[in-house]
Write a protein that holds these residues in place. Structure first.
Motif, PDB file in Angstrom:
ATOM      1  N   MET A   1      -3.498 -49.009  25.278  1.00 14.97           N
ATOM      2  CA  MET A   1      -4.228 -47.746  25.413  1.00 14.97           C
ATOM      3  C   MET A   1      -3.490 -46.809  26.350  1.00 14.97           C
ATOM      4  SD  MET A   1      -8.206 -48.753  25.633  1.00 14.97           S
ATOM      5  CE  MET A   1      -7.870 -49.809  27.025  1.00 14.97           C
ATOM      6  N   GLY A   2      -3.471 -45.535  25.949  1.00 17.04           N
ATOM      7  CA  GLY A   2      -2.773 -44.586  26.794  1.00 17.04           C
ATOM      8  C   GLY A   2      -3.333 -43.184  26.633  1.00 17.04           C
ATOM      9  N   THR A   3      -2.805 -42.284  27.446  1.00 14.77           N
ATOM     10  CA  THR A   3      -3.195 -40.879  27.339  1.00 14.77           C
ATOM     11  C   THR A   3      -2.070 -40.140  26.623  1.00 14.77           C
ATOM     12  OG1 THR A   3      -4.361 -41.110  29.407  1.00 14.77           O
ATOM     13  CG2 THR A   3      -3.899 -38.860  28.670  1.00 14.77           C
ATOM     14  N   ILE A   4      -2.423 -39.478  25.535  1.00 18.74           N
ATOM     15  CA  ILE A   4      -1.399 -38.912  24.664  1.00 18.74           C
ATOM     16  C   ILE A   4      -1.600 -37.415  24.500  1.00 18.74           C
ATOM     17  CG2 ILE A   4      -0.440 -38.972  22.313  1.00 18.74           C
ATOM     18  CD1 ILE A   4      -1.361 -41.930  22.243  1.00 18.74           C
ATOM     19  N   LEU A   5      -0.529 -36.674  24.604  1.00 14.50           N
ATOM     20  CA  LEU A   5      -0.576 -35.221  24.391  1.00 14.50           C
ATOM     21  C   LEU A   5       0.000 -34.915  23.007  1.00 14.50           C
ATOM     22  CD1 LEU A   5      -1.027 -32.336  25.486  1.00 14.50           C
ATOM     23  CD2 LEU A   5       1.261 -32.463  26.499  1.00 14.50           C
ATOM     24  N   VAL A   6      -0.814 -34.282  22.158  1.00 14.26           N
ATOM     25  CA  VAL A   6      -0.369 -33.935  20.807  1.00 14.26           C
ATOM     26  C   VAL A   6      -0.056 -32.438  20.769  1.00 14.26           C
ATOM     27  CG1 VAL A   6      -1.058 -33.755  18.386  1.00 14.26           C
ATOM     28  CG2 VAL A   6      -1.739 -35.749  19.747  1.00 14.26           C
ATOM     29  N   VAL A   7       1.189 -32.096  20.441  1.00 16.80           N
ATOM     30  CA  VAL A   7       1.593 -30.687  20.420  1.00 16.80           C
ATOM     31  C   VAL A   7       1.985 -30.289  18.994  1.00 16.80           C
ATOM     32  CG1 VAL A   7       3.062 -28.956  21.502  1.00 16.80           C
ATOM     33  CG2 VAL A   7       2.569 -31.102  22.715  1.00 16.80           C
ATOM     34  N   ASP A   8       1.159 -29.454  18.382  1.00 14.33           N
ATOM     35  CA  ASP A   8       1.452 -28.983  17.022  1.00 14.33           C
ATOM     36  C   ASP A   8       0.621 -27.728  16.787  1.00 14.33           C
ATOM     37  OD1 ASP A   8       2.528 -30.738  14.224  1.00 14.33           O
ATOM     38  OD2 ASP A   8       1.609 -28.729  14.073  1.00 14.33           O
ATOM     39  N   ASP A   9       1.198 -26.756  16.058  1.00 14.76           N
ATOM     40  CA  ASP A   9       0.435 -25.525  15.848  1.00 14.76           C
ATOM     41  C   ASP A   9      -0.553 -25.654  14.697  1.00 14.76           C
ATOM     42  OD1 ASP A   9       2.541 -25.767  14.154  1.00 14.76           O
ATOM     43  OD2 ASP A   9       2.960 -23.617  14.008  1.00 14.76           O
ATOM     44  N   GLU A  10      -0.437 -26.708  13.920  1.00  8.82           N
ATOM     45  CA  GLU A  10      -1.357 -26.896  12.804  1.00  8.82           C
ATOM     46  C   GLU A  10      -2.611 -27.623  13.263  1.00  8.82           C
ATOM     47  OE1 GLU A  10      -0.231 -28.478   8.761  1.00  8.82           O
ATOM     48  OE2 GLU A  10       1.735 -28.139   9.692  1.00  8.82           O
ATOM     49  N   ASN A  12      -5.235 -28.700  11.660  1.00 10.08           N
ATOM     50  CA  ASN A  12      -5.688 -29.845  10.870  1.00 10.08           C
ATOM     51  C   ASN A  12      -4.915 -31.110  11.203  1.00 10.08           C
ATOM     52  OD1 ASN A  12      -7.640 -28.396   9.627  1.00 10.08           O
ATOM     53  ND2 ASN A  12      -6.374 -27.883   7.825  1.00 10.08           N
ATOM     54  N   LEU A  13      -3.632 -30.920  11.405  1.00 11.58           N
ATOM     55  CA  LEU A  13      -2.810 -32.088  11.737  1.00 11.58           C
ATOM     56  C   LEU A  13      -3.227 -32.638  13.112  1.00 11.58           C
ATOM     57  CD1 LEU A  13      -0.468 -33.922  10.895  1.00 11.58           C
ATOM     58  CD2 LEU A  13       1.029 -32.481  12.252  1.00 11.58           C
ATOM     59  N   ARG A  14      -3.472 -31.726  14.062  1.00  7.76           N
ATOM     60  CA  ARG A  14      -3.913 -32.184  15.392  1.00  7.76           C
ATOM     61  C   ARG A  14      -5.194 -33.002  15.274  1.00  7.76           C
ATOM     62  NH1 ARG A  14      -3.108 -26.802  17.223  1.00  7.76           N
ATOM     63  NH2 ARG A  14      -5.332 -26.617  17.685  1.00  7.76           N
ATOM     64  N   ARG A  15      -6.129 -32.470  14.491  1.00  3.68           N
ATOM     65  CA  ARG A  15      -7.406 -33.156  14.298  1.00  3.68           C
ATOM     66  C   ARG A  15      -7.186 -34.552  13.721  1.00  3.68           C
ATOM     67  NH1 ARG A  15     -12.087 -30.829  12.892  1.00  3.68           N
ATOM     68  NH2 ARG A  15     -11.754 -29.851  14.901  1.00  3.68           N
ATOM     69  N   LEU A  16      -6.330 -34.626  12.709  1.00  2.00           N
ATOM     70  CA  LEU A  16      -6.043 -35.904  12.049  1.00  2.00           C
ATOM     71  C   LEU A  16      -5.469 -36.913  13.057  1.00  2.00           C
ATOM     72  CD1 LEU A  16      -5.888 -37.043   9.074  1.00  2.00           C
ATOM     73  CD2 LEU A  16      -3.446 -36.469   9.170  1.00  2.00           C
ATOM     74  N   LEU A  17      -4.510 -36.414  13.849  1.00  2.00           N
ATOM     75  CA  LEU A  17      -3.873 -37.295  14.831  1.00  2.00           C
ATOM     76  C   LEU A  17      -4.872 -37.730  15.888  1.00  2.00           C
ATOM     77  CD1 LEU A  17      -0.435 -35.500  15.305  1.00  2.00           C
ATOM     78  CD2 LEU A  17      -0.879 -37.672  14.151  1.00  2.00           C
ATOM     79  N   ARG A  18      -5.681 -36.778  16.347  1.00  2.00           N
ATOM     80  CA  ARG A  18      -6.671 -37.108  17.369  1.00  2.00           C
ATOM     81  C   ARG A  18      -7.580 -38.231  16.872  1.00  2.00           C
ATOM     82  NH1 ARG A  18      -9.901 -35.231  21.640  1.00  2.00           N
ATOM     83  NH2 ARG A  18      -8.796 -33.287  21.974  1.00  2.00           N
TER      84      ARG A  18
END
Ligand SMILES: Nc1ncnc2c1ncn2[C@@H]1O[C@H](COP(=O)(O)OP(=O)(O)OP(=O)(O)O)[C@@H](O)[C@H]1O
Ligand SMILES: [Mg+2]
Length: 451
Positions: A1-10, A12-18
């Protein structure tokens, strides 16, 4: 388990990854652009970043470089479209941990993230260890010819190679407690695992429990990620608890429980973790007296005191002084590129007579200082620090070495002593009288009228 920063302008993709990453138990933060990403990065403690190379404001490569400059060990995984392979190559050169081609398989993403989180956590453990590890690579060598030095060498071999789970070392400051702890580790089958040192006096009471036993993420405000405790890091190796007397009483209770069960829980954790460690504790205090005063738990004292190694002060094993001095001289020559050959007989006599309140460490420091400062191939009394010459100049404070004096009558001893002093100062009666605290006349009278 970790803390992850997702950087993307899309979005929908951010939501999917989250969703995918949260389902794995990770904590996810999002940023839609480069500057926002860097702001977030500075604010949160993140264990890993997923970064799109094409962002509305900054170039993804710039963001990557900035992140790596801030936190060199952060794993950053690049997400690119297949057409951007060239940029991905550049990103790898800029120390990205990995890259994923869009569109990617979520299971693959999870695996890659997991793998890099683990590697990073291991790298962190190793960095901590480099700071903490007592051992240099060199096995320790106990120098000395005294009965106690011989006994000590034998003890290290026997106890080191045994199944002993706890060892208690006692000795004044500088007598070699750490040296013995290292020796025990190297003499054991544990030598291929770690020797982890904890100085109980150096860690604040509030932090101590989580240092020793580790903590789960979220166990307290600053616990942004899981951290292994030193007990866990020392698994299959040796845990060296220096200055054990300084362990706070509440922690003593917890540590005792660990010693008895060889199991513990991380702070904020529910799972019991078993480890195999040998605990070597050291102290320069009288633990028994502390037990009497209520400052040290009696049950912990008994639990630690299974094998007890006492290191006598250097003044009680004068035979070790010269072998140690020669040993330190060789080491210092090597270290400072010098070629000092030996000590003059008078310097040796002074070294042997000095009581060495700081024990072997003080002797090592004296020898190193002389080695650095002097060009003379032979170390003479005038090269030695004043405290060692002390008994030549000022009145001696320590007990007199009876030498050949015992058991002779006082009158005879006085005579012998006066003659020895005269001899030492090269027959200079004024100087001898000064040292003896008598007038020249008295001196002449005493020397002139034996008996
Ligand atoms: N018998 C010995 N042979 C060789 N070196 C020794 C011996 N005893 C001590 N030393 C050296 O003297 C120095 C001091 O020893 P060490 O650090 O082990 O002492 P310590 O008892 O842990 O001191 P402290 O209580 O101040 O922590 C070290 O450089 C150690 O290698
Ligand atoms: Mg020490």
């Amino acid at each position: 388990m970790g803390t992850i920063l997702v950087v993307d302008d899309e979005k929908n993709l951010r939501r999917l990854l989250r969703d995918a990453l949260e389902a794995e138990g990770h904590v996810v933060h999002e940023a839609a652009a480069g500057r926002e990403a860097l702001e977030q990065f500075a604010k949160i403690h993140c264990d890993l970043a997923l970064l799109d190379l094409i962002l509305p404001d900054l170039n993804g490569l710039q963001v990557l470089r900035r992140m790596k400059r801030e936190v060199a060990e952060i794993p950053v995984i690049i997400m690119t479209a297949f057409s951007e392979v060239q940029s991905a190559v550049e990103a790898m050169k800029a120390q990205a941990a990995d890259y994923l081609c869009k569109p990617f398989d979520l299971d693959e993403l999870k695996l890659v993230v997991q793998r890099h989180l683990e590697t990073a956590s291991m790298a962190q453990d190793f960095r901590r260890l480099r700071e903490l590890e007592v051992g240099t690579h060199q096995p320790a060598q106990v120098v000395g010819e005294s009965q106690s030095a011989r006994w000590l060498r034998q003890m290290i071999r026997q106890v080191g190679g045994s199944e002993a789970q706890t060892v208690l070392i006692h000795g004044e400051s500088g007598t070699g407690k750490e040296l013995v702890a290292r020796g025990l580790h190297h003499a054991s089958a544990r030598r291929d695992h770690l020797l982890v040192e904890v100085n109980c006096a150096a860690i604040s009471e509030t932090l101590f429990e989580s240092e020793l036993f580790g903590h789960e993420r979220g166990a307290f405000t600053d616990a942004k990620s899981m951290k292994k405790g030193l007990v866990e890091v020392a698994h299959r190796g040796t845990l060296f608890l220096d200055e054990i007397s300084e362990m706070a009483l509440p922690l003593q209770a917890k540590f005792l429980r660990f010693l008895e069960e060889r199991k513990f829980r991380r702070v904020g954790g529910t799972q019991e973790i078993s480890v195999d460690v040998r605990v070597v504790a050291a102290t320069n205090r009288d633990l028994q007296a502390l037990v009497r005063d209520g400052a040290f738990r009696q049950d912990l004292y008994y639990r630690l005191n299974v094998i007890f190694i006492h290191l006598p002060p250097l003044r009680d094993r004068q035979e070790d002084i010269l072998p140690l001095a020669h040993h330190f001289l060789q080491a210092a020559n090597h270290m400072f590129h010098k070629a000092i050959q030996r000590f003059s007989p008078e310097a040796e006599r002074l070294l042997t007579a000095y009581p060495w309140p700081g024990n072997a460490r003080e002797l090592r420091n004296v020898v190193e200082r002389v080695t650095i400062l002097e060009a003379d191939p032979i170390i003479r009394p005038e090269h030695l620090p004043p405290e060692i010459l002390g008994d030549r100049a000022a009145a001696p404070s320590g007990p007199i070495d009876l030498g050949t004096l015992y058991p002779r009558p006082l009158a005879e001893v006085e005579q012998a002593y006066i003659l020895a002093v005269l001899d030492r100062v090269g027959g200079n009666k004024t100087k001898a009288a000064e040292i003896l605290g008598i007038t020249r006349q008295t001196l002449r009278a005493k020397v002139g009228q034996p008996g």
